[in-house]
Design a protein around this motif. Structure first.
Motif, PDB file in Angstrom:
ATOM      1  N   VAL A  45      32.473   5.210 -56.187  1.00 19.50           N
ATOM      2  CA  VAL A  45      31.037   5.458 -56.222  1.00 19.50           C
ATOM      3  C   VAL A  45      30.555   5.037 -57.602  1.00 19.50           C
ATOM      4  CG1 VAL A  45      29.216   7.207 -56.062  1.00 19.50           C
ATOM      5  CG2 VAL A  45      31.246   7.379 -54.594  1.00 19.50           C
ATOM      6  N   GLN A  46      29.490   4.236 -57.635  1.00 16.63           N
ATOM      7  CA  GLN A  46      29.020   3.664 -58.889  1.00 16.63           C
ATOM      8  C   GLN A  46      27.544   3.950 -59.122  1.00 16.63           C
ATOM      9  OE1 GLN A  46      30.112  -0.502 -59.358  1.00 16.63           O
ATOM     10  NE2 GLN A  46      31.859  -0.239 -57.995  1.00 16.63           N
ATOM     11  N   VAL A  47      27.118   3.701 -60.338  1.00 17.86           N
ATOM     12  CA  VAL A  47      25.703   3.681 -60.711  1.00 17.86           C
ATOM     13  C   VAL A  47      25.398   2.260 -61.186  1.00 17.86           C
ATOM     14  CG1 VAL A  47      25.482   6.139 -61.284  1.00 17.86           C
ATOM     15  CG2 VAL A  47      26.241   4.515 -63.037  1.00 17.86           C
ATOM     16  N   PRO A  48      24.117   1.879 -61.231  1.00 12.48           N
ATOM     17  CA  PRO A  48      23.789   0.536 -61.710  1.00 12.48           C
ATOM     18  C   PRO A  48      24.328   0.313 -63.125  1.00 12.48           C
ATOM     19  CG  PRO A  48      21.888   1.547 -60.675  1.00 12.48           C
ATOM     20  CD  PRO A  48      22.935   2.615 -60.792  1.00 12.48           C
ATOM     21  N   ALA A  49      24.955  -0.856 -63.305  1.00 11.78           N
ATOM     22  CA  ALA A  49      25.548  -1.200 -64.594  1.00 11.78           C
ATOM     23  C   ALA A  49      25.714  -2.708 -64.654  1.00 11.78           C
ATOM     24  CB  ALA A  49      26.895  -0.507 -64.767  1.00 11.78           C
ATOM     25  N   GLY A  50      25.889  -3.232 -65.857  1.00 15.57           N
ATOM     26  CA  GLY A  50      26.117  -4.668 -65.985  1.00 15.57           C
ATOM     27  C   GLY A  50      26.244  -5.104 -67.427  1.00 15.57           C
ATOM     28  N   THR A  51      26.265  -6.410 -67.607  1.00 17.05           N
ATOM     29  CA  THR A  51      26.505  -7.029 -68.906  1.00 17.05           C
ATOM     30  C   THR A  51      25.204  -7.451 -69.567  1.00 17.05           C
ATOM     31  OG1 THR A  51      28.596  -7.862 -68.029  1.00 17.05           O
ATOM     32  CG2 THR A  51      27.792  -8.890 -70.041  1.00 17.05           C
ATOM     33  N   LEU A  52      25.121  -7.239 -70.874  1.00  9.25           N
ATOM     34  CA  LEU A  52      23.971  -7.726 -71.641  1.00  9.25           C
ATOM     35  C   LEU A  52      23.970  -9.246 -71.651  1.00  9.25           C
ATOM     36  CD1 LEU A  52      24.237  -4.767 -72.975  1.00  9.25           C
ATOM     37  CD2 LEU A  52      23.095  -5.832 -74.882  1.00  9.25           C
ATOM     38  N   GLU A  53      22.801  -9.825 -71.514  1.00  7.78           N
ATOM     39  CA  GLU A  53      22.641 -11.272 -71.626  1.00  7.78           C
ATOM     40  C   GLU A  53      22.277 -11.595 -73.069  1.00  7.78           C
ATOM     41  OE1 GLU A  53      19.821 -12.477 -68.635  1.00  7.78           O
ATOM     42  OE2 GLU A  53      21.218 -12.025 -67.011  1.00  7.78           O
ATOM     43  N   PRO A  54      22.548 -12.835 -73.514  1.00  7.12           N
ATOM     44  CA  PRO A  54      22.231 -13.216 -74.904  1.00  7.12           C
ATOM     45  C   PRO A  54      20.756 -12.950 -75.240  1.00  7.12           C
ATOM     46  CG  PRO A  54      23.544 -14.924 -73.846  1.00  7.12           C
ATOM     47  CD  PRO A  54      23.177 -13.929 -72.769  1.00  7.12           C
ATOM     48  N   GLY A  55      20.530 -12.309 -76.394  1.00  9.08           N
ATOM     49  CA  GLY A  55      19.189 -12.013 -76.874  1.00  9.08           C
ATOM     50  C   GLY A  55      18.524 -10.815 -76.231  1.00  9.08           C
ATOM     51  N   GLU A  56      19.213 -10.142 -75.334  1.00  7.20           N
ATOM     52  CA  GLU A  56      18.660  -9.008 -74.599  1.00  7.20           C
ATOM     53  C   GLU A  56      19.059  -7.705 -75.272  1.00  7.20           C
ATOM     54  OE1 GLU A  56      18.363  -8.336 -69.855  1.00  7.20           O
ATOM     55  OE2 GLU A  56      20.393  -8.574 -70.635  1.00  7.20           O
ATOM     56  N   SER A  57      18.133  -6.761 -75.383  1.00  2.00           N
ATOM     57  CA  SER A  57      18.471  -5.444 -75.922  1.00  2.00           C
ATOM     58  C   SER A  57      19.133  -4.629 -74.803  1.00  2.00           C
ATOM     59  CB  SER A  57      17.212  -4.718 -76.407  1.00  2.00           C
ATOM     60  OG  SER A  57      16.441  -4.262 -75.301  1.00  2.00           O
ATOM     61  N   PRO A  58      19.915  -3.612 -75.158  1.00 10.83           N
ATOM     62  CA  PRO A  58      20.505  -2.758 -74.120  1.00 10.83           C
ATOM     63  C   PRO A  58      19.451  -2.133 -73.196  1.00 10.83           C
ATOM     64  CG  PRO A  58      21.650  -2.413 -76.179  1.00 10.83           C
ATOM     65  CD  PRO A  58      20.448  -3.281 -76.489  1.00 10.83           C
ATOM     66  N   ALA A  59      18.322  -1.699 -73.747  1.00 11.52           N
ATOM     67  CA  ALA A  59      17.271  -1.092 -72.917  1.00 11.52           C
ATOM     68  C   ALA A  59      16.689  -2.108 -71.937  1.00 11.52           C
ATOM     69  CB  ALA A  59      16.181  -0.504 -73.797  1.00 11.52           C
ATOM     70  N   GLU A  60      16.489  -3.328 -72.369  1.00 10.33           N
ATOM     71  CA  GLU A  60      16.003  -4.374 -71.460  1.00 10.33           C
ATOM     72  C   GLU A  60      17.037  -4.662 -70.377  1.00 10.33           C
ATOM     73  OE1 GLU A  60      13.308  -7.026 -74.599  1.00 10.33           O
ATOM     74  OE2 GLU A  60      15.477  -7.363 -74.469  1.00 10.33           O
ATOM     75  N   ALA A  61      18.305  -4.723 -70.784  1.00  7.96           N
ATOM     76  CA  ALA A  61      19.380  -5.043 -69.849  1.00  7.96           C
ATOM     77  C   ALA A  61      19.513  -3.985 -68.760  1.00  7.96           C
ATOM     78  CB  ALA A  61      20.698  -5.203 -70.600  1.00  7.96           C
ATOM     79  N   VAL A  62      19.422  -2.716 -69.110  1.00  7.66           N
ATOM     80  CA  VAL A  62      19.621  -1.668 -68.100  1.00  7.66           C
ATOM     81  C   VAL A  62      18.486  -1.684 -67.077  1.00  7.66           C
ATOM     82  CG1 VAL A  62      18.528   0.318 -69.269  1.00  7.66           C
ATOM     83  CG2 VAL A  62      20.516   0.663 -67.756  1.00  7.66           C
ATOM     84  N   VAL A  63      17.250  -1.933 -67.514  1.00  3.06           N
ATOM     85  CA  VAL A  63      16.126  -2.021 -66.577  1.00  3.06           C
ATOM     86  C   VAL A  63      16.320  -3.215 -65.642  1.00  3.06           C
ATOM     87  CG1 VAL A  63      13.635  -2.469 -66.402  1.00  3.06           C
ATOM     88  CG2 VAL A  63      14.500  -0.778 -68.046  1.00  3.06           C
ATOM     89  N   ARG A  64      16.756  -4.346 -66.187  1.00  2.00           N
ATOM     90  CA  ARG A  64      17.021  -5.538 -65.382  1.00  2.00           C
ATOM     91  C   ARG A  64      18.143  -5.277 -64.379  1.00  2.00           C
ATOM     92  NH1 ARG A  64      21.053  -8.643 -65.778  1.00  2.00           N
ATOM     93  NH2 ARG A  64      21.509  -8.200 -67.973  1.00  2.00           N
ATOM     94  N   GLU A  65      19.244  -4.671 -64.836  1.00  2.00           N
ATOM     95  CA  GLU A  65      20.381  -4.410 -63.956  1.00  2.00           C
ATOM     96  C   GLU A  65      20.012  -3.480 -62.802  1.00  2.00           C
ATOM     97  OE1 GLU A  65      23.305  -5.712 -63.588  1.00  2.00           O
ATOM     98  OE2 GLU A  65      23.443  -6.898 -65.424  1.00  2.00           O
ATOM     99  N   VAL A  66      19.245  -2.433 -63.074  1.00  2.00           N
ATOM    100  CA  VAL A  66      18.840  -1.515 -62.004  1.00  2.00           C
ATOM    101  C   VAL A  66      18.008  -2.272 -60.971  1.00  2.00           C
ATOM    102  CG1 VAL A  66      17.472   0.531 -61.420  1.00  2.00           C
ATOM    103  CG2 VAL A  66      18.976   0.569 -63.422  1.00  2.00           C
ATOM    104  N   LEU A  67      17.082  -3.108 -61.423  1.00  2.00           N
ATOM    105  CA  LEU A  67      16.256  -3.886 -60.499  1.00  2.00           C
ATOM    106  C   LEU A  67      17.116  -4.842 -59.675  1.00  2.00           C
ATOM    107  CD1 LEU A  67      13.463  -4.647 -59.403  1.00  2.00           C
ATOM    108  CD2 LEU A  67      13.283  -6.290 -61.294  1.00  2.00           C
ATOM    109  N   GLU A  68      18.015  -5.574 -60.343  1.00  2.00           N
ATOM    110  CA  GLU A  68      18.870  -6.531 -59.633  1.00  2.00           C
ATOM    111  C   GLU A  68      19.791  -5.852 -58.625  1.00  2.00           C
ATOM    112  OE1 GLU A  68      19.289  -9.868 -63.211  1.00  2.00           O
ATOM    113  OE2 GLU A  68      21.068  -8.762 -62.578  1.00  2.00           O
ATOM    114  N   GLU A  69      20.332  -4.706 -58.982  1.00  2.00           N
ATOM    115  CA  GLU A  69      21.335  -4.065 -58.136  1.00  2.00           C
ATOM    116  C   GLU A  69      20.764  -3.148 -57.070  1.00  2.00           C
ATOM    117  OE1 GLU A  69      24.429  -2.313 -60.495  1.00  2.00           O
ATOM    118  OE2 GLU A  69      25.008  -4.257 -61.319  1.00  2.00           O
ATOM    119  N   THR A  70      19.537  -2.646 -57.268  1.00  2.00           N
ATOM    120  CA  THR A  70      18.989  -1.683 -56.309  1.00  2.00           C
ATOM    121  C   THR A  70      17.620  -2.068 -55.760  1.00  2.00           C
ATOM    122  OG1 THR A  70      17.814  -0.311 -57.928  1.00  2.00           O
ATOM    123  CG2 THR A  70      20.173   0.170 -57.571  1.00  2.00           C
TER     124      THR A  70
END
Length: 181
Positions: A60-85
């Motif tokens: 069982v997982q929660v949304p997670a993923g890898t930071l892209e170049p130039g992306e802040s962790p906060a930007e990355a987590v919002v992007r990952e949640v959108l992409e995955e859910t």
């Protein structure tokens, strides 16, 4: 000196050589920057399981993923949640960073940035299908089922994803008293 025995110079040399050989044979672990999102709504946590991978393997997982170049962790987590859910969210709070050694599956250490998020849009679904038709790693399309798990069941998260659950703060909008869980 171990148990009152002083190792001989020959023994010390062999131990040093064995250690050096072990270091040469074991490649360095790669440090990978990751994000993990705890989306909380009405005292529930957004989780998912893979449709085509056994629960015993993917867990069982929660949304997670890898930071892209130039992306802040906060930007990355919002992007990952959108992409995955498929759900739009915003960061409520930064929950800190944990390191997770993923060996033996990969020779990596994940430096995970954990965040608590909330939904931007109202969500009427209790369970829905999501996935990636073109995964960033070039692999086969993947599908998973998302749902809202009661917080008291959040301990089932796999692979260290539950490391910062104790940092969550539930407030009035989550229909629970403000408290750390």
């Amino acid at each position: 000196m171990t148990n009152g025995v002083v190792p001989s110079k020959d023994t010390e040399g062999r131990l040093r050589m064995a250690s050096e050989q072990s270091q040469r044979m074991r490649p360095e672990r790669r440090l990978v920057q990751k994000v993990v999102g705890y989306v909380v709504d009405h005292g529930r946590l957004l989780v998912f399981t893979h449709d085509d991978v056994a629960l015993e393997i993917a867990g069982v997982q929660v949304p997670a993923g890898t930071l892209e170049p130039g992306e802040s962790p906060a930007e990355a987590v919002v992007r990952e949640v959108l992409e995955e859910t498929g759900r739009r969210t915003r960061v409520v709070r930064d929950l800190g960073v944990e390191r997770y050694d993923v060996r033996p599956s990969k020779n990596e250490v994940h430096e995970r940035h954990f965040f608590q998020l909330e939904l931007i849009d109202e969500l009427a679904l209790d369970r829905w299908s999501a996935g990636e038709d073109h995964p960033s790693d070039g692999g086969a399309p993947q599908r998973w089922t998302c749902w809202w798990s009661p917080m008291e069941h959040a301990h089932v998260l796999c692979a260290g994803f539950g490391a910062r659950l104790g940092q969550l703060v539930l407030g009035n909008d989550d229909e629970a008293p403000a408290q750390a869980v």
